[in-house]
Enzyme design. Sequence first.
Site, short mmCIF file in Angstrom:
data_model
loop_
_atom_site.label_atom_id
_atom_site.label_comp_id
_atom_site.label_asym_id
_atom_site.label_seq_id
_atom_site.Cartn_x
_atom_site.Cartn_y
_atom_site.Cartn_z
N ASP A 1 -27.36 -38.97 -38.91
CA ASP A 1 -27.60 -37.55 -39.18
C ASP A 1 -29.08 -37.28 -39.47
O ASP A 1 -29.83 -38.19 -39.81
CB ASP A 1 -26.72 -37.06 -40.34
CG ASP A 1 -27.04 -37.77 -41.66
OD1 ASP A 1 -27.25 -39.00 -41.65
OD2 ASP A 1 -27.08 -37.10 -42.70
N GLU A 34 -26.05 -39.32 -44.43
CA GLU A 34 -27.01 -39.94 -45.35
C GLU A 34 -27.86 -38.89 -46.03
O GLU A 34 -28.15 -38.98 -47.22
CB GLU A 34 -27.91 -40.91 -44.57
CG GLU A 34 -28.78 -41.81 -45.45
CD GLU A 34 -30.14 -41.23 -45.82
OE1 GLU A 34 -30.82 -41.81 -46.65
OE2 GLU A 34 -30.53 -40.16 -45.28
ZN LIG Z 1 -33.41 -41.26 -43.57
#
Ligand SMILES: [Zn+2]
Length: 372
Positions: free
Chosen positions: A74, A134
């Site tokens: 992401d 993340e």
């Molecule tokens: Zn990163």
Amino acid sequence: MTVQQTLAKLVAIDSVSSQSNSEIISYLEARCEKLGFAVKRFSHIDESGIEKINLVAHTGDVDVIELALVGHTDTVPYDQNWTDALTLTEKNGQLFGRGACDTKAFIAAALTALESVDLGRLKKPLALVFTSDEEIGCLGAKRLADARPFAARYAIIGEPTSLQPMRAGKGYSLAEITVSGREAHSAYPQLGASAIFRAARLIKRIEGIAEDLKHDRHDHFDPPYTTLNVGVITGGTAKNIIAGECRFTLEWRTIPGQSSDHVLNLVKQSAEELKKEDSDFVCEIDANRFDESFETRADSPLVEFLEDASGKSSGTVAFGTEAPSMISLGAEAVVFGPGDIRVAHRSGEFVPVDQLNECVQILRQAIEKFCT
Ligand SMILES: [Zn+2]
């Protein structure tokens, strides 16, 4: 495919955390399957009803992975005015695009490194681990760690560190604190109790806690101690009403070796002390996030290898990473990758071409060192 072509392909797939990462995962899955890796998806529906996927691609037996290369799929959102955000653009030896630096460059380098190794020579299991979410709290890696799909001996967590191996990082914790009072007309303060005055007393004590924490030092960090911040405060309803409620956020970044609830316990203790002075004092502490700190020993073979290969001595990071999740799976973990974290998360993020190419070489050497 060259590493730049792979990176262009990854950047072209929009994978902002708010949407599903299934397209980029499908692409990575196909690339790994083509190399003969076994792949396993760990799918999850998030709070907004959107599918998020972690993918583990591995050689050999999955029980104990010798080396895991971990990259999050992401990215942070991009400004609509950045019209080339999804088109990798080269200028003066730098490659621009959303995620080009954080962290698709590392993923492209890992795939390219794999393709340059004779996988038939690998004697120990190698894994590529692609995670989701993340950027919104390392959520994918945490879920993967909870699922315990494998144990790992060594893990390289891809993040932009300008190819400096980072072997330790501070933790991150967050609490929301609500202090209650009693509303009254401000002309008659004796009829009420100001939540804002009460919160101020607690915050004064929290500032004292921050001061005391400076004595507990970890000299590899800048600053070398746990830090606290009251970032947002709201309270009261009008200038002539005694405030009935005051809320504030408290975050703290814990040095390795100190438990992440140490600060929380000190704050709770301060609230207890205030209660002794003012029996009416009520505060609610909602501690909703505890990301652990991490530290991998300086003489870990992975740290020493990456120091040799990059020519840079190891350091520490101040930002949150997926390293603690990999450590909970048994790994000695190091954060490492091309690009500079200071250009990540902004329009025009980029990765230098020479660092991208160097990363391919270093990851190839890592695979050969740890897995053959
Ligand atoms: Zn990163």
